[in-house]
Design a protein around this motif. Structure first.
Motif, short mmCIF file in Angstrom:
data_model
loop_
_atom_site.label_atom_id
_atom_site.label_comp_id
_atom_site.label_asym_id
_atom_site.label_seq_id
_atom_site.Cartn_x
_atom_site.Cartn_y
_atom_site.Cartn_z
N ASP A 37 0.82 -1.21 0.00
CA ASP A 37 0.00 0.00 0.00
C ASP A 37 0.85 1.27 0.00
N GLY A 38 2.20 1.11 0.06
CA GLY A 38 3.11 2.26 0.02
C GLY A 38 3.32 2.91 1.37
N ASP A 39 2.82 2.29 2.43
CA ASP A 39 2.98 2.86 3.77
C ASP A 39 4.05 2.14 4.57
N VAL A 40 4.73 2.90 5.42
CA VAL A 40 5.59 2.33 6.47
C VAL A 40 4.87 2.57 7.79
N ARG A 41 4.68 1.50 8.55
CA ARG A 41 3.98 1.64 9.83
C ARG A 41 4.93 1.31 10.96
N ILE A 42 4.81 2.11 12.04
CA ILE A 42 5.67 1.93 13.21
C ILE A 42 4.78 1.47 14.37
N TRP A 43 5.02 0.24 14.84
CA TRP A 43 4.19 -0.39 15.87
C TRP A 43 4.95 -0.41 17.20
N GLU A 44 4.34 0.13 18.24
CA GLU A 44 4.97 0.03 19.57
C GLU A 44 4.95 -1.41 20.06
N ASN A 45 3.91 -2.11 19.78
CA ASN A 45 3.82 -3.55 20.05
C ASN A 45 2.71 -4.10 19.16
N LEU A 46 2.46 -5.40 19.29
CA LEU A 46 1.48 -6.03 18.41
C LEU A 46 0.06 -5.56 18.70
N ASP A 47 -0.17 -5.05 19.92
CA ASP A 47 -1.52 -4.60 20.30
C ASP A 47 -1.74 -3.12 19.99
N ASP A 48 -0.78 -2.50 19.34
CA ASP A 48 -0.89 -1.07 19.03
C ASP A 48 -2.01 -0.86 18.00
N ILE B 248 3.70 6.26 7.72
CA ILE B 248 4.45 7.17 6.85
C ILE B 248 4.25 6.69 5.42
N ASN B 249 3.70 7.52 4.57
CA ASN B 249 3.53 7.14 3.17
C ASN B 249 4.80 7.47 2.41
N VAL B 250 5.41 6.44 1.81
CA VAL B 250 6.69 6.63 1.13
C VAL B 250 6.56 6.50 -0.39
N GLY B 251 5.39 6.07 -0.88
CA GLY B 251 5.23 5.90 -2.32
C GLY B 251 3.99 5.08 -2.62
N GLU B 252 3.90 4.68 -3.89
CA GLU B 252 2.74 3.87 -4.29
C GLU B 252 2.85 2.45 -3.75
N LYS B 253 4.06 1.89 -3.79
CA LYS B 253 4.31 0.56 -3.22
C LYS B 253 5.68 0.58 -2.58
N ALA B 254 5.81 -0.10 -1.43
CA ALA B 254 7.11 -0.23 -0.77
C ALA B 254 7.50 -1.70 -0.78
N TYR B 255 8.65 -2.01 -1.34
CA TYR B 255 9.08 -3.40 -1.51
C TYR B 255 9.97 -3.88 -0.37
N SER B 256 10.72 -2.96 0.25
CA SER B 256 11.66 -3.37 1.29
C SER B 256 12.00 -2.16 2.16
N CYS B 257 12.33 -2.45 3.43
CA CYS B 257 12.75 -1.35 4.31
C CYS B 257 13.88 -1.83 5.21
N ALA B 258 14.69 -0.88 5.67
CA ALA B 258 15.79 -1.17 6.60
C ALA B 258 15.95 0.03 7.53
N LEU B 259 16.33 -0.24 8.78
CA LEU B 259 16.38 0.82 9.79
C LEU B 259 17.64 0.68 10.62
N LYS B 260 18.39 1.79 10.74
CA LYS B 260 19.58 1.79 11.59
C LYS B 260 20.01 3.24 11.82
N ASN B 261 20.43 3.50 13.06
CA ASN B 261 20.96 4.82 13.40
C ASN B 261 19.98 5.95 13.09
N GLY B 262 18.71 5.68 13.31
CA GLY B 262 17.72 6.74 13.11
C GLY B 262 17.46 7.08 11.67
N ARG B 263 17.83 6.22 10.76
CA ARG B 263 17.57 6.44 9.34
C ARG B 263 16.75 5.27 8.80
#
Length: 1120
Positions: A30-41, A47-62
């Motif tokens: 769906d092009g969204d990145v979602r940040i979950w505090e836990n599974l019950d969030d 965060i909408n990053v585009g029309e489709k998001a295929y992969s994501c990686a996170l490190k050092n606040g980036r």
């Protein structure tokens, strides 16, 4: 384990933890990145990053994402503010990863390129070229020296980052042309810390490759893995490895011991496409291809030995009573058939019935909570000691597995296949918010279940049937069917409400058009269908309930197993159900076919349903003409062949028409005339979306005959396809449906043309025995053409054999007629005193006049060149003035050939017909002989039965010119050539012997036959005809007499007919007293003997007392 939750729309979904493990980050199609505090969030940050998001990686606040506009973007975390584009490709990137310190990222794209980019300065890029197909996945070496990549070209490569060279290359994977067609996305991973091992998922095992030497010391596998592995991930400590498969299995190994310590199964068997290990805790976050997020907690590798055993015992003991076995038996382990990754072709949950789902399958179950297994404690303590050894010691040799005394024994036999869940044909999966409830040849029912609306839209292809309708879906209906009479809806039960069947009878003539029926408590409707005037539903109580379309409850009957699907058409009801448990990925299904008309009967009694290996059922229904059909998940369409004992024949393979491996065709309807398979092409899916409106494609049918590329194979396939696809004509005729004459004659003509072409081809190839086999399938007229073709081709031996075959066919026909006449004689006794007609007991559904005319013209054209004569019998027209014909006929057709009841026993070569011409009475033996057209094998089988018919199909009467032409060609005298005489003499011996035998047997019967009006007229006018035409032989005299008699007015012909009737009683009395033939018979006999001597065809002396009819019939066979 907490249930999974919805994260993104359907499609590939990726997951990772942040550095501290305080939140889970997912991205989806769906092009969204979602940040979950836990599974019950319940309110994750998006965060909408585009029309489709295929992969994501996170490190050092980036946060790095690969999106559908072919870019790799960077966002701040957790704010989500865009921070620029790191790199671009010519196609979309499929995977992005950070290196160990977060200073570089690697991205692999569908344009075959791999790029390494510095995060701080995106201008510093390195490009790695070498793959020949889209890149599937990447992994950085923890030491930042190497980069591993996997590609659709089947290779896994290791690159040296510094100089961009390929260090090693393994061909491990199945080749494909796109990521969507890949069997596995092959998410490989380096071991954290030292990077000693590279883990690569290859089919059902994880291959471990040693750093620097690049050899493969060991493979990790487990019996619970039955489908290819998609993704692997290391624990932060580097001692454990987790892998997820395409059918929802997740397995955790302790790498040192090569021991599987945990197993888990996805609750809906969806493909695992994302795995992330929590940086601190014993948790694994996982995502599937349907956009769901799950969290596997308490993996249990860090507990003390005593705690480990105790928890194992408790879990195992609780799992004994958690009802999983019941769920398994009820088929809950498998997703509905429409799911791309569900079905019997994937061995979902093979071990679930043999071991606890929460893991520890190798532990023995202890008797009670207070007992401990000493062997287990020792084994675990030994393993813990080994864990303290350095990883380098591991590489030299892996320790042996724990002794078998500490393991639960495994079952190594065939695994049972989870049962397919019930489904409605033409529907898409129930869990979709916008879905098709049914799409069939009548119309489309859509269901919308979202935040704005919960409603059902009904659309008809033909708006003259009914206008489009919008219904509220307050009861949450999940099943539907649609016919030209009604709409049928059904819902499952809830805690408050029972399962309900709701029908909207829109074609009803009264004002109340809707009715609802509540099922008994704890009985759920699982499948519904509509027929003509009835509705049916199958329930979880293994019952089928039948209703009238107006709401009257009718029959109830039991099913032998849980229903899979149902379909209705006219009076026919087809039910597919589970006959038993399948093994090795195969479903074990049965089929019942019933007719619910006035005479209820069961056609198929639970016969096994043929499916392709490791496939499941995806569509079941009827063709527009009423022939049962079904489709399996491998795209094979099968149809019921009524002409071969109700067997199933494959008629199409939709996979042959698919361009990509993951493309499918979604069937919506089948037509036999014209031959069309109507379906919707689905790119990369098994079913279409509701919007935009899918376009329907038409596929052709092809029977899987051998050597279709050759001319012979092509014509054989066309012939048998025509036979199979026109069996419905006989079925519908037998059941009282009135069909267009052209619809019946066209396929027969087409089939005979193909047989003649095959015959000609076999003649050219000098396959004469094959020619005879083909001729056996031909009708009488086409056999005559085949004889002529063989004669022209100088194949006299073949022509003789075909002539003998024609004689055999005629004798078989005569035998069949005798049986029918005996049956009619019996019925005549029963009907004594009642007026009957020639058509009352039965009529022959013969070929159309058009086809007879075409065949007759072909015979006339080639008549002078005929090499061998074959017995031809012209069509009879019953005398309309005989006592057997009543003025008001009651027509009760039957598929049989029966003479008029007043005619008695007759010439065995005479065939009665239902062709009628009231203007021309039956006058002579020549008129009582008919030409018989042998039908194809399927119609012969169908005609053995005689159910009542609502609307009989009466062929058109044959034209006068055609009758005269056929009579002329029939009795035409021909002088055979010298080369043909020898063949003719040999054939004559064969043909004459049975006729001579039958002459004496039928003599007394023929002498008792009353004369017709034409016979009496001919006796008085024979001298006039011979005076006008002195050179005529007997056949020509009769022909001339027929012409003159037809010129008479109807009143004069009536007078002669009345004379014949008036003299019948006296003639019969005189016949009994006669010891010698009459003078008229002597005259006919002398003419016959004279003609026989002149033509040199009579080899035996005729019995003196044989009748005119018998002599003429034997004469005819010698002359033809």
């Amino acid at each position: 384990m907490p249930p999974m939750r919805y994260g993104h729309t359907e499609g590939h979904t990726d997951v990772c933890f942040d550095d501290s493990g305080s939140c889970i980050v997912t991205c989806g199609s769906d092009g969204d990145v979602r940040i979950w505090e836990n599974l019950d969030d319940d309110d994750p940050k998006s965060i909408n990053v585009g029309e489709k998001a295929y992969s994501c990686a996170l490190k050092n606040g980036r946060l790095i994402t690969a999106v559908s506009n072919n870019t790799v973007q960077i966002h701040t975390f957790p704010e989500g503010a865009p921070d620029g584009i790191l790199t671009r490709f010519t196609m979309n990137a499929n995977h992005v990863v950070f290196n160990s310190d977060g200073t570089k990222i690697a991205a692999g794209s569908s344009d075959f390129m791999v790029k390494v980019v510095e995060v701080a300065d995106s201008s510093k890029q390195k490009t790695f070229r070498g793959h020949d197909a889209p890149v599937l996945s990447l992994s950085f070496d923890p030491m930042d020296i190497y980069l591993a990549s996997a590609s659709c070209d089947g290779s896994v490569r290791v690159w040296k980052v510094e100089d961009q060279t390929c260090v090693t290359n393994w061909l491990l994977l199945q080749k494909c042309n796109d990521v969507i067609n890949a069997k596995s996305i092959c998410r490989l991973a380096w071991q954290p810390g030292s990077g000693k091992l590279l883990a690569v998922p290859v089919d059902k095992v994880v291959k471990l490759y040693r750093r620097e030497t690049w050899d493969n010391p060991v493979d990790l596998s487990d019996t619970s893995i039955t489908q290819p592995l998609n993704v692997v991930v290391w624990s932060p400590c580097g001692q454990y490895l987790a892998a997820g498969s395409v059918n929802g299995s997740i397995v955790v190994w302790k790498v040192e011991a090569r021991e599987c310590i945990e197993r888990m199964k996805h609750e809906k068997n969806y493909s695992i496409c994302g795995l992330a290990w929590h940086p601190k805790y014993e948790q694994i976050a996982y995502t599937d291809t349907e956009g769901n997020l799950g969290l596997w907690e308490d993996i249990g590798y860090g507990k003390k030995p005593n705690d480990k055993v105790a928890s194992t015992v408790t879990k195992g003991y609780e799992d004994l009573f958690d009802g999983d076995d019941d769920d398994y038996l009820n088929g809950d382990m498998i997703e509905p058939q429409s799911s791309p990754n569900a079905g019997a072709n994937e061995d979902h949950g093979d071990d679930d019935d043999l071991m606890p789902t929460s893991g520890h399958p190798t532990r023995a179950i202890i008797d009670d909570d207070n007992s401990l297994d000493i062997g287990m404690i020792k084994a675990n303590s030994n393993l813990l000691e080994k864990e303290e050894d350095d990883v380098d010691d591991l590489i030299g040799g892996f320790p042996a597995l724990p002794t078998s005394s500490t393991q639960q024994p495994f079952y190594d036999g065939p695994r049972p296949t989870p049962r397919q869940k019930p489904f409605q044909s033409g529907s898409t999966p129930v869990h979709l918010m916008h879905r098709f409830m049914v799409w069939n040849s009548v119309g489309i029912i859509r269901c919308y279940n979202d935040e704005q609306d919960n409603a059902i839209d009904i659309e008809f292809h033909d708006t003259s049937i009914h206008h489009a309708t919008h219904l509220p879906n307050s009861l949450n209906h999940t099943m539907a069917d649609l016919s030209t009479e009604a709409i049928l809806l059904a819902c499952e039960s809830t805690e408050e409400l029972t399962s309900k069947l709701h029908c909207i009878y829109f074609s009803s003539w009264d004002a109340n058009k809707e009715w609802t029926v509540d099922m008994p408590k704890d009985e759920d409707i699982e499948a519904v269908c509509l027929g003509q005037g009835w509705a049916a539903c199958a329930t979880s109580a293994l019952l089928v309930r039948v209703f009238t379309v107006g709401g009257v409850q009718k029959e109830i009957f039991c099913l032998p197993g849980p229903v899979v699907s149902m379909a209705g058409h006219g009076e026919q009801l087809m039910i597919i159900y589970h006959r038993g448990t399948g093994f090795g990925g195969d479903q074990c299904l049965g089929v019942q076919l019933m007719e619910l008309g006035k005479k209820k009967k069961q056609v198929l009694h639970g016969d096994p349903l043929s499916l392709t290996k490791k496939s499941y059922l995806v569509w079941v229904g009827f063709s527009a003409e009423g022939t049962p059909c079904y489709v399996d998940s491998e795209g094979i369409v099968r149809m019921l062949n009524r002409g071969l004992g109700n067997t199933w024949i494959p008629v199409c393979n939709t996979r042959e028409h698919c361009k990509g491996k993951s493309d499918h065709y979604w069937v919506v309807g089948i037509h036999e005339n014209p031959q069309q398979l109507r379906c919707i092409p689905c790119k990369g899916a098994r079913f279409p979306p509701t919007l935009p409106r899918p376009a329907v494609a038409v596929l052709s049918f092809t029977l899987p005959y051998c050597q279709i590329a050759t001319e012979k194979g092509q014509m054989e396939e066309q012939y048998w396809r025509s036979v199979v696809f026109h069996n419905y004509v006989d079925y519908l005729s037998k059941n009282g449906y009135e069909l267009d004459e052209n619809a019946k004659s066209q396929p027969v003509k087409e089939q005979q043309e193909l047989l003649m072409k095959l015959f000609a081809l076999s003649c050219k190839l000098e396959r004469e025995s094959r020619c005879v086999e083909l001729a056996d399938l031909m009708t009488q007229n086409v056999v005559n053409l085949a004889i002529k073709y063989a004669s022209r081709s100088r194949r006299l031996n073949l022509a003789q054999r075909l002539s003998e075959m024609a004689v055999e066919k005629a004798s078989e026909l005569a035998t069949a007629l005798e049986d029918e006449e005996e049956e009619e004689d019996f019925r005549t006794h029963l009907n004594a005193g009642y007026s009957t007609s020639a058509t009352e007991w039965g009529q022959l559904p013969g070929r159309s006049a058009r086809q007879d005319q075409e065949m007759g013209e072909a015979e006339e054209t080639d008549g002078c060149e005929e090499a061998e004569g074959t017995p031809e019998v012209p069509k009879q027209r019953p005398n309309p003035f005989s006592k057997a014909v009543s003025s008001a006929e009651v027509i009760t057709p039957k598929s049989a050939v029966i003479a008029s009841s007043s005619q008695g026993r007759v010439n065995p070569f005479k065939v009665s017909s239902n062709k009628k011409d009231p203007l021309v009475p039956s006058t002579n033996v020549l008129d009582t002989m008919s030409k018989y057209s042998k039908k194809i094998s399927s119609s012969r089988a169908a005609n053995k039965e005689s159910p009542p018919v609502i609307k009989p199909l009466i062929p058109k009467p044959k034209s006068k010119q055609l009758l005269q032409a056929s009579a002329a060609s029939f009795f035409q005298v021909r002088t055979p050539s010298s080369s043909e005489k020898r063949v003719g003499e040999r054939e004559e011996k064969v043909g004459n012997e049975p006729s001579e035998v039958q002459v004496s047997a039928q003599d007394s019967t023929e002498n008792k036959r009353p004369k017709t009006g034409f016979q009496m007229w001919l006796e008085e006018n024979r001298a006039n005809i011979l005076t006008d035409n002195p050179g005529l032989n007997e056949a020509e005299v009769i022909k001339e007499g027929m012409s003159r008699f037809r010129i008479l007015s109807s009143e004069e012909r009536m007078v002669w007919s009345e004379k014949a009737k008036g003299g019948t009683a006296n003639d019969l009395t005189e016949d009994k007293k006669r010891k010698r033939p009459t003078a008229a018979e002597d005259e006919v006999k002398k003419d016959e003997e004279q003609k026989s001597e002149d033509s040199n065809l009579s080899k035996k002396k005729k019995p003196l007392d044989q009748s005119t009819n018998v002599r003429l019939s034997s004469f005819a066979f010698k002359q033809s």
